[in-house]
Design a protein around this motif. Structure first.
Motif, short mmCIF file in Angstrom:
data_model
loop_
_atom_site.label_atom_id
_atom_site.label_comp_id
_atom_site.label_asym_id
_atom_site.label_seq_id
_atom_site.Cartn_x
_atom_site.Cartn_y
_atom_site.Cartn_z
N ILE A 8 0.84 -1.20 0.00
CA ILE A 8 0.00 0.00 0.00
C ILE A 8 0.87 1.25 0.00
O ILE A 8 0.67 2.17 -0.80
CB ILE A 8 -0.96 -0.01 1.21
CG1 ILE A 8 -2.03 -1.07 1.02
CG2 ILE A 8 -1.59 1.36 1.41
CD1 ILE A 8 -2.87 -1.33 2.25
N SER A 11 2.93 1.53 -3.41
CA SER A 11 2.12 1.91 -4.56
C SER A 11 1.63 3.34 -4.45
O SER A 11 1.59 4.06 -5.45
CB SER A 11 0.94 0.95 -4.73
OG SER A 11 0.07 1.00 -3.62
N PHE A 12 1.31 3.80 -3.25
CA PHE A 12 0.90 5.20 -3.08
C PHE A 12 2.07 6.13 -3.36
O PHE A 12 1.89 7.18 -3.99
CB PHE A 12 0.34 5.42 -1.67
CG PHE A 12 -0.24 6.79 -1.48
CD1 PHE A 12 -1.42 7.15 -2.10
CD2 PHE A 12 0.40 7.72 -0.69
CE1 PHE A 12 -1.97 8.41 -1.95
CE2 PHE A 12 -0.13 8.99 -0.52
CZ PHE A 12 -1.31 9.34 -1.15
N TYR A 15 2.53 6.33 -7.05
CA TYR A 15 1.48 7.17 -7.63
C TYR A 15 1.84 8.65 -7.49
O TYR A 15 1.79 9.40 -8.47
CB TYR A 15 0.14 6.87 -6.96
CG TYR A 15 -0.96 7.80 -7.40
CD1 TYR A 15 -1.52 7.68 -8.67
CD2 TYR A 15 -1.43 8.81 -6.57
CE1 TYR A 15 -2.53 8.52 -9.09
CE2 TYR A 15 -2.43 9.66 -6.99
CZ TYR A 15 -2.98 9.52 -8.25
OH TYR A 15 -3.96 10.37 -8.66
N PHE A 45 -2.80 0.26 -5.60
CA PHE A 45 -3.09 0.83 -4.28
C PHE A 45 -4.53 0.55 -3.86
O PHE A 45 -4.78 0.06 -2.76
CB PHE A 45 -2.84 2.34 -4.29
CG PHE A 45 -3.33 3.05 -3.07
CD1 PHE A 45 -2.67 2.92 -1.86
CD2 PHE A 45 -4.47 3.85 -3.11
CE1 PHE A 45 -3.11 3.56 -0.72
CE2 PHE A 45 -4.92 4.50 -1.99
CZ PHE A 45 -4.24 4.35 -0.79
N PHE A 49 -5.42 -2.11 -0.93
CA PHE A 49 -6.05 -1.49 0.23
C PHE A 49 -7.35 -2.22 0.57
O PHE A 49 -7.65 -2.48 1.73
CB PHE A 49 -6.31 -0.01 -0.03
CG PHE A 49 -6.87 0.72 1.15
CD1 PHE A 49 -6.04 1.13 2.17
CD2 PHE A 49 -8.23 0.98 1.25
CE1 PHE A 49 -6.55 1.80 3.28
CE2 PHE A 49 -8.75 1.64 2.34
CZ PHE A 49 -7.90 2.05 3.36
#
Length: 99
Positions: A8, A11-12, A15, A45, A49
Motif C-alpha cells: 500500500i 504503490s501510493f 502514484y 493501491f 487497500f
C-alpha cells in the motif's frame, strides 16, 4: 500480513512520484506515459487497500467494500496498462522517425 501495508505504501508513493513527474516533464507524450504508470500504481493501491481491509475486519460489509475496491482497482490498472502499451508504441514510432 505485513506485505499488504508495504505494498500500500509503495504503490501510493509511486502514484505520487509519477504525478509529480508529470508536472516536471514538458513532452506531452512522456506525460501520458507517466500518467499511465500513475494509473497502474493507483489501481494496485486501491486493490491492495481493499484486500487489506477485508483481512483486518473480516465482516460481510468489509467483503462488499473489498469487492468494490478490487473492481475499481482492476479497472484503473487495466486502463493504465492499455494506455502504457499504446503510448510506448507511439514513443517508439516517434523515436524511429527522428533518427
Amino acid at each position: 500480513m505485513v506485505i499488504f501495508p508495504i505494498m500500500i505504501i509503495l504503490s501510493f508513493m509511486m502514484y505520487i512520484y509519477y504525478k509529480v513527474m508529470i508536472i516536471r516533464d514538458r513532452d506531452p507524450l512522456m506525460q501520458e506515459i507517466k500518467n499511465a504508470k500513475a494509473r497502474i500504481a493507483l489501481g494496485v493501491f486501491i486493490g491492495v487497500f481493499g484486500v487489506n481491509q477485508y483481512l483486518y475486519y473480516q465482516t460481510q460489509l468489509a467483503l462488499f467494500i473489498t469487492l468494490v475496491f478490487l473492481f475499481f482497482g482492476v479497472v484503473q490498472g487495466y486502463g493504465g496498462i492499455k494506455r502504457l502499451s499504446h503510448y510506448k508504441g507511439e514513443f517508439q514510432k516517434r523515436a524511429q522517425t527522428n533518427q
